[in-house]
Design a protein around this motif. Structure first.
Motif, PDB file in Angstrom:
ATOM      1  N   LEU A  28       0.837  -1.197   0.000  1.00 33.48           N
ATOM      2  CA  LEU A  28       0.000   0.000   0.000  1.00 33.48           C
ATOM      3  C   LEU A  28       0.865   1.236   0.000  1.00 33.48           C
TER       4      LEU A  28
ATOM      5  N   GLY B 118       0.644   4.582   2.081  1.00 31.94           N
ATOM      6  CA  GLY B 118      -0.001   5.329   3.158  1.00 31.94           C
ATOM      7  C   GLY B 118      -0.167   6.780   2.741  1.00 31.94           C
ATOM      8  N   GLY B 119      -0.749   7.542   3.615  1.00 35.17           N
ATOM      9  CA  GLY B 119      -1.107   8.915   3.269  1.00 35.17           C
ATOM     10  C   GLY B 119       0.054   9.792   2.853  1.00 35.17           C
TER      11      GLY B 119
ATOM     12  N   ASP C  39      -5.337   5.190  -0.518  1.00 30.17           N
ATOM     13  CA  ASP C  39      -6.500   5.973  -0.095  1.00 30.17           C
ATOM     14  C   ASP C  39      -6.846   7.006  -1.164  1.00 30.17           C
TER      15      ASP C  39
ATOM     16  N   PHE D 126      -8.933   2.224  -0.706  1.00 36.83           N
ATOM     17  CA  PHE D 126      -9.447   2.208   0.674  1.00 36.83           C
ATOM     18  C   PHE D 126     -10.576   3.234   0.784  1.00 36.83           C
TER      19      PHE D 126
ATOM     20  N   ARG E  12     -12.722  13.307  11.266  1.00 36.63           N
ATOM     21  CA  ARG E  12     -13.009  12.622  10.001  1.00 36.63           C
ATOM     22  C   ARG E  12     -14.453  12.857   9.574  1.00 36.63           C
TER      23      ARG E  12
ATOM     24  N   LYS F  45     -15.306   1.137   4.762  1.00 36.59           N
ATOM     25  CA  LYS F  45     -14.555   1.348   6.001  1.00 36.59           C
ATOM     26  C   LYS F  45     -15.254   2.391   6.840  1.00 36.59           C
ATOM     27  N   HIS F  46     -15.017   2.461   8.145  1.00 34.13           N
ATOM     28  CA  HIS F  46     -14.233   1.556   8.974  1.00 34.13           C
ATOM     29  C   HIS F  46     -15.247   0.839   9.845  1.00 34.13           C
TER      30      HIS F  46
ATOM     31  N   MET G 295     -12.543  -2.647   5.690  1.00 36.03           N
ATOM     32  CA  MET G 295     -11.469  -2.301   6.620  1.00 36.03           C
ATOM     33  C   MET G 295     -12.066  -2.072   8.006  1.00 36.03           C
TER      34      MET G 295
ATOM     35  N   TYR H 179     -10.302   1.486  13.928  1.00 35.04           N
ATOM     36  CA  TYR H 179      -9.444   1.571  15.117  1.00 35.04           C
ATOM     37  C   TYR H 179     -10.279   1.616  16.398  1.00 35.04           C
TER      38      TYR H 179
ATOM     39  N   ASP I 241      -6.681  -1.985   9.861  1.00 32.77           N
ATOM     40  CA  ASP I 241      -6.213  -0.626   9.593  1.00 32.77           C
ATOM     41  C   ASP I 241      -4.725  -0.529   9.951  1.00 32.77           C
ATOM     42  N   TRP I 242      -4.152   0.543   9.487  1.00 25.08           N
ATOM     43  CA  TRP I 242      -2.714   0.828   9.601  1.00 25.08           C
ATOM     44  C   TRP I 242      -2.207   0.585  11.026  1.00 25.08           C
TER      45      TRP I 242
ATOM     46  N   MET J 240      -2.623  -4.943   7.611  1.00 30.88           N
ATOM     47  CA  MET J 240      -1.861  -3.772   7.153  1.00 30.88           C
ATOM     48  C   MET J 240      -0.770  -3.557   8.180  1.00 30.88           C
TER      49      MET J 240
ATOM     50  N   TRP K 242      -5.966  14.493   3.184  1.00 29.39           N
ATOM     51  CA  TRP K 242      -5.864  13.429   2.184  1.00 29.39           C
ATOM     52  C   TRP K 242      -5.736  14.028   0.777  1.00 29.39           C
TER      53      TRP K 242
ATOM     54  N   GLU L   1      -7.392  12.533   9.999  1.00 29.47           N
ATOM     55  CA  GLU L   1      -7.544  11.747  11.219  1.00 29.47           C
ATOM     56  C   GLU L   1      -6.456  12.101  12.239  1.00 29.47           C
TER      57      GLU L   1
HETATM   58  C1  BGC Z   1      -6.749   5.213   8.217  1.00 30.72           C
HETATM   59  C2  BGC Z   1      -7.415   4.505   7.075  1.00 30.72           C
HETATM   60  C3  BGC Z   1      -6.487   4.415   5.899  1.00 30.72           C
HETATM   61  C4  BGC Z   1      -5.177   3.793   6.309  1.00 30.72           C
HETATM   62  C5  BGC Z   1      -4.174   3.694   5.188  1.00 30.72           C
HETATM   63  C6  BGC Z   1      -5.384   4.681   8.507  1.00 30.72           C
HETATM   64  O1  BGC Z   1      -4.708   5.469   9.423  1.00 30.72           O
HETATM   65  O2  BGC Z   1      -7.559   5.113   9.364  1.00 30.72           O
HETATM   66  O3  BGC Z   1      -8.596   5.159   6.721  1.00 30.72           O
HETATM   67  O4  BGC Z   1      -7.091   3.688   4.878  1.00 30.72           O
HETATM   68  O5  BGC Z   1      -4.602   4.549   7.339  1.00 30.72           O
HETATM   69  O6  BGC Z   1      -3.657   4.916   4.850  1.00 30.72           O
END
Ligand code: BGC
Ligand code: BGC
Length: 730
Positions: free
Chosen positions: A91, A93-94, A131, A180, A194, A233-234, A277, A280, A312-313, A342, A450, A508
């Motif tokens: 993946l 990530g952000g 994402d 995601f 969020r 999700k979530h 997904m 948390y 989730d991450w 993940m 994002w 988030e």
């Molecule tokens: C978020 C998810 C996201 C994942 C991957 C997590 O921190 O809660 O929404 O898909 O990270 O980036």
């Protein structure tokens, strides 16, 4: 599974060609009729279930544990580890990116990783997740759509489905197989950072917008070359935490949890969503990632979800409240029903611990096989075995004019007009305008979190049109539009001042607002300067949620909630100038003060604006190619004047004026009733449809000479509000 001849990725027979591909760097092998399947799992003419059985029977334990492992692309110590550890999924990530950041580099990165993944004895392709929550938002130059809260305001599930398709095309153009998204969260407390990822506070709104899943995957997964796996999700109750705390505790009875938070997931499962997904958050103190009842009994058995569950991450390694994986955490999560973890970083440690749990019998072989079956089924359905590499024919759709036009349409449809005193909106295109505010000319602010980064940021983060650029482009003479971010230089000579203010980007964890929920000092200063000029102030609020603005609202003639519109700021100006009438409706209840949080429809609290609120006005007629009035031009205006009011009702009078150059023989006036019902009307004839009133002249007051007026009146139940009726003459 049927294969379309127009493949998404060049066809290869993975097991046979993988090594050759890796060695030669071959990019495209045309589908060749003579390709042979050495094993049944490689034969696309067989049913997916048979292919999965065959493959599963050939897999080693290492292959199977690897399939359940998802890692961040940047976590790979060496790219070859992808094959060495049999890792099934990668993946971004952000904050994960490529350099230079463009669609081409993303596609190259994907293909390079995929070639490595294919270099195992069985040649099982990896699946790549990201994402893309409001467009393919990690990619510079991609179309950025409004965040979900704005899409909820459109009340248009078909539009959301088209957006799902557009995002899938842009993703396919970079190779990425798995999104995601959508967040089907039901945000019940606007303090939650969020909230903007939620389509709305009532379950029916996210449920209706689960059409995004169909847009993204297509009617069936992989049937279409741009089909991308979606994620609901979530799961479950992420938007219901006490205090709106991110990753917090949702304290609800099972009946409440089911009635508020479950319906959108039910709908997504019906639509065949490929993955879910977990959240948390906890439900009454138990984390979703450890909740076998919610994950296995409810989601998989009761709802019949046949896709795979992803954690989730780093959520699994948080289960014991400490960072760092333990075998016990992994066993708890996998036994609760997590199919893919993940990780996302320490894959060596994770795999060692997972193997230990299996070898010790704390995770059964059957559970491992079930997880693999679920994951592999989706990989086969997606067509990954036949088309593992990027279909570059989609790369040019990234940020295409067509997608931007769709986004602009979504922006328009998401604008919610909350106040319009004296009909200050729509603005005249030839008016002398002053524009101010920190978000007037800022793509980053109008896109929010994002966007080109996890938390987003202010500034020119990507290509697009700011709200200011949209206003200038629409104005008949752009030199009549003056801009100063802070409102300096405004004076009484302007017809109106437009202030584009609100929140700066967040996501988030950092976006929660446990304290005040009002405008910041900069915005208040800018607004004070505009107010001091005496010019009517029109506020465009760029924010991820309702803000606490009741104290400032009396100073503003108009308030337009623009949410987080994304890259197409001209969708906002389309509404400001009346090229398109506002049609958005509040997807959330608008607090009277922050102390009301949580505030939701039906809870008995009196909000500033109720859920569903949204005013409108008549669209401006298409511009006259020759604006000089000609003898015989028909034109009229309608002036609404509220008369007396009483508890639950009011009286009003509307004056119609012939503003054209020739006589009128009839007129018709329309406005939005805003929930009120007309009980008695005189001097005109009334029709009501879809919450709008249309009044036509009576036989005696239809004929009007230029400049002459006629009027009608009515009594109604409800409150008058500030309607701005439009008028058409004949
Ligand atoms: C978020 C998810 C996201 C994942 C991957 C997590 O921190 O809660 O929404 O898909 O990270 O980036
Ligand atoms: C990642 C995000 C992830 C977040 C969770 C960030 O560093 O980029 O994708 O959601 O961490 O903590």
């Amino acid at each position: 599974m049927s294969l379309t001849p127009s493949v998404r990725r060049p066809a290869v027979v993975a097991a046979l060609c993988a090594v050759a591909l890796a060695l030669t760097g071959l990019t495209a092998a045309a589908p060749s009729p003579e390709r042979v399947a050495a094993h049944p799992y490689q034969d696309p003419s067989l049913p997916v279930a048979d292919r999965v059985d065959d493959l599963l029977a050939r897999m080693t334990q290492a292959d199977k544990l690897g399939q359940m492992t998802q890692i961040e692309k940047d976590a790979l110590a060496a790219q070859s580890d992808l094959a060495a550890y049999r890792i099934g999924s990668v993946l971004s990530g952000g904050d994960s990116t490529v350099s230079p950041n463009n669609a081409q580099t993303w596609a190259d990165t994907y293909d390079s990783l995929q070639r490595t993944a294919l270099g195992t004895p069985l040649g099982i392709p990896m699946i790549y997740g990201i994402d893309a929550v409001h467009g393919h938002n990690a990619v510079r130059g991609a179309t950025i759509f409004p965040h979900n809260i704005g899409l909820g305001a459109t009340r248009d599930p078909a539009l959301v489905q088209r957006i799902g398709r557009a995002v899938a095309e842009e993703m396919a153009g970079t190779g990425i197989d798995w999104d995601f998204a959508p967040c089907l969260c039901v945000a019940r407390n606007d303090r939650w950072g969020r909230t903007y990822e939620s389509f709305g506070e009532k379950p029916e709104l996210p449920t209706a917008m689960a059409t995004f899943v169909t847009g993204m995957q297509g009617a069936t997964l992989g049937a279409d070359p741009a089909s991308v796996l979606a994620t609901a999700k979530h799961y479950l109750g992420d938007g219901g935490t006490t205090g709106g705390v991110d990753q917090g505790n949702t304290e609800l009875s099972e009946a409440e949890l089911r009635s508020i938070h479950l319906p959108p997931f039910q709908e997504a499962v019906k639509r065949g969503v490929g993955s879910v997904m977990l959240s948390y958050s906890s439900w009454n103190g138990v984390r979703s990632h450890a909740h076998k009842y919610l994950v296995t009994d409810v989601l998989k058995r009761e709802l019949g979800f046949s896709g795979f569950v992803v954690s989730d991450w780093a959520a699994v390694d948080q289960l014991d409240g400490q960072t760092g994986f333990t075998g016990a955490e992994i066993a708890t999560a996998v036994n609760a029903g997590v199919d893919m973890v993940m990780v996302p970083h320490d894959y060596r440690k994770f795999l060692t611990l997972l193997r230990g749990e299996v070898d010790a019998g704390r995770i059964s072989a059957a559970r491992i096989d079930d997880a693999n079956r679920r994951i592999l089924t989706k990989k086969f359905e997606l067509g990954l075995f036949e088309r593992p590499l990027t279909d570059r024919s989609y790369t040019s759709t990234v940020g295409s004019a067509e997608h931007r036009a769709l986004a602009r349409q979504a922006v328009r449809a998401s604008q919610v007009l909350l106040k319009n005193e004296g009909g200050v909106l729509p603005l005249a295109k030839n008016a002398k305008l002053f524009v101010a505010g920190k978000s007037a000319d800022d793509i980053g602010n109008q896109s929010g979190g994002w966007t080109l980064g996890w938390q987003g940021r202010s500034g020119p983060v990507t290509e697009g049109t700011t709200v200011l650029q949209g206003i200038r482009a629409a104005a008949t003479d752009p030199s009549r539009v003056t801009y100063d971010r802070y409102g300096n230089g405004v004076d009484g000579s302007y017809a109106a001042a437009v202030a584009v203010v609100g929140e700066t980007p967040y996501a988030e964890m950092r976006g929660d607002r446990p304290g005040a929920m009002g405008l910041d000092q900069e915005d208040l200063g800018t607004l004070a300067r505009l107010k001091a000029s005496g010019v009517p102030v029109v506020v465009v609020l760029v924010s991820g949620r309702p803000l606490d603005i009741a104290a400032q609202l009396p100073d503003w003639k108009a308030l337009l909630a623009a949410w987080l519109p994304g890259t197409e700021g001209n969708g906002v100006s389309d509404v400001l100038f009346g090229d398109h009438a506002p049609t958005g409706r509040l997807p959330v209840t608008w607090m009277r003060s922050a102390s009301q949080q949580p505030v939701n429809d039906g809870d008995g609290k009196t909000p500033l604006f109720p859920y569903g609120h949204g005013l409108t006005y008549e669209e401006r007629p298409a511009p006259d190619p020759d604006p000089t009035p000609e003898p015989g031009d028909k034109a009229c205006t309608a002036q609404f004047k509220a008369g007396s009011s009483w508890s639950g009702g009011y009286q009003a009078e509307v004056t119609v004026k012939n503003t054209g150059t020739g006589p009128l023989t009839g007129w018709s006036v329309g406005w939005d009733l805003g929930g009120s019902t007309i009980t008695n009307l005189w001097n005109g004839s009334l029709t009501v449809a879809q919450g709008r009133a249309t009044v036509r002249n009576s036989s005696f007051n239809g004929t009007l000479a230029p400049g002459a007026t006629a009027s009608f009146g009515f009594t109604a139940n409800g409150t008058a509000g500030t309607p701005a009726p439009g008028c058409a003459g004949t």
